[in-house]
Structure formats: structure tokens, C-alpha cells
Scaffold this motif. Sequence first.
Motif, PDB file in Angstrom:
ATOM      1  N   PRO A  40       0.842  -1.196   0.000  1.00 32.83           N
ATOM      2  CA  PRO A  40       0.000   0.000   0.000  1.00 32.83           C
ATOM      3  C   PRO A  40       0.878   1.246   0.000  1.00 32.83           C
ATOM      4  O   PRO A  40       2.027   1.214   0.475  1.00 32.83           O
ATOM      5  CB  PRO A  40      -0.790  -0.111   1.306  1.00 32.83           C
ATOM      6  N   LYS A  43       3.382   2.339   2.904  1.00 29.99           N
ATOM      7  CA  LYS A  43       3.557   1.228   3.845  1.00 29.99           C
ATOM      8  C   LYS A  43       4.563   0.228   3.300  1.00 29.99           C
ATOM      9  O   LYS A  43       4.954   0.294   2.141  1.00 29.99           O
ATOM     10  CB  LYS A  43       2.219   0.547   4.116  1.00 29.99           C
ATOM     11  N   SER A  63      -4.933 -11.833   6.486  1.00 35.71           N
ATOM     12  CA  SER A  63      -5.832 -10.779   6.012  1.00 35.71           C
ATOM     13  C   SER A  63      -6.553 -11.140   4.721  1.00 35.71           C
ATOM     14  O   SER A  63      -7.545 -10.492   4.360  1.00 35.71           O
ATOM     15  CB  SER A  63      -5.056  -9.479   5.814  1.00 35.71           C
ATOM     16  N   LYS A  87     -11.815  -5.487  -0.358  1.00 33.00           N
ATOM     17  CA  LYS A  87     -12.053  -4.434   0.620  1.00 33.00           C
ATOM     18  C   LYS A  87     -11.163  -3.231   0.279  1.00 33.00           C
ATOM     19  O   LYS A  87     -10.106  -3.403  -0.343  1.00 33.00           O
ATOM     20  CB  LYS A  87     -11.704  -4.933   2.021  1.00 33.00           C
ATOM     21  N   GLU A  89      -9.115  -1.831   2.078  1.00 39.73           N
ATOM     22  CA  GLU A  89      -7.770  -2.062   2.625  1.00 39.73           C
ATOM     23  C   GLU A  89      -6.933  -3.002   1.777  1.00 39.73           C
ATOM     24  O   GLU A  89      -5.746  -3.197   2.058  1.00 39.73           O
ATOM     25  CB  GLU A  89      -7.849  -2.588   4.068  1.00 39.73           C
ATOM     26  N   ASP A  90      -7.513  -3.594   0.736  1.00 42.03           N
ATOM     27  CA  ASP A  90      -6.738  -4.393  -0.224  1.00 42.03           C
ATOM     28  C   ASP A  90      -6.064  -3.512  -1.272  1.00 42.03           C
ATOM     29  O   ASP A  90      -5.267  -4.015  -2.080  1.00 42.03           O
ATOM     30  CB  ASP A  90      -7.640  -5.409  -0.931  1.00 42.03           C
TER      31      ASP A  90
END
Length: 127
Positions: A40, A43, A63, A87, A89-90
Motif C-alpha cells: 500500500p 507502507k 488478512s 475491501k 484495505e486491499d
Amino acid sequence: QVQLVESGGGSVQAGGSLQLSCVLFGSTYGSRCMGWFRQPTGKERERVAVIPTGGGSVYYADSVKERFIISQDNAKNTVYLQMNSLKPEDTAMYYCAASWPPVPRNWPPTQADFGYWGQGTQVTVSS
């Protein structure tokens, strides 16, 4: 020259699906591990899924368990990542990697066990 070419990224709404593909050129596909990683923005890169090209147990990050499926077609030197129930967050740049030396010392292999990397394909999941 070893090359990994990814495809299949894109933008999708939450709950949707995407399939990533990665073709290995210039090296023997068998007797190694193939992996998918993601990073990401801002990150660290993280391990998502790993599959031994000779068959056997596969690895999934907690996850993505129950949502992502790693598979391969040895005849086509290709590894896939089917991503379901996506999601937000993916959202990340997804990278394909091939182990080098071919047989990793660790299971599941860590990033250090992968000597060849693709250029990455962006996956964006909107809410």
C-alpha cells in the motif's frame, strides 16, 4: 533474462473481484515458489500468498484467507491470484515474485527468498 510480467490490476468497488496473472519468462518455472506481495502507498511490502510450483501446501496471509486464491498453470509458466470480496484495505501495488535460489530455505518463504520481481500492478478498491 528472467522477467515476470503481471496483468489484471484495476479499480473495483468493495465486494468485487479481480484476477491477477503473472508469467515467468527466462527461467525454469518448476521446483521453486511463486508468490504475490502487495505494498500500500506509504507502507511496507507484505506477503500475500505463496505457492510451490511442484504442488503442496500454499500460504495465505491472515488478512486474505477465505477471500483470495493462488493458483498456477505450469504449462503456461503462469501464477494467478483470484481476489474476491475485495475491501478498500486491499488497495495496493501488487507484485509477483519468483524464488531464488529456486528452493527457499524457509516455509513460508519470506521476501528475502524471492530473487525475481515483477513491475507491479495497481489494485484500487473503492468503498
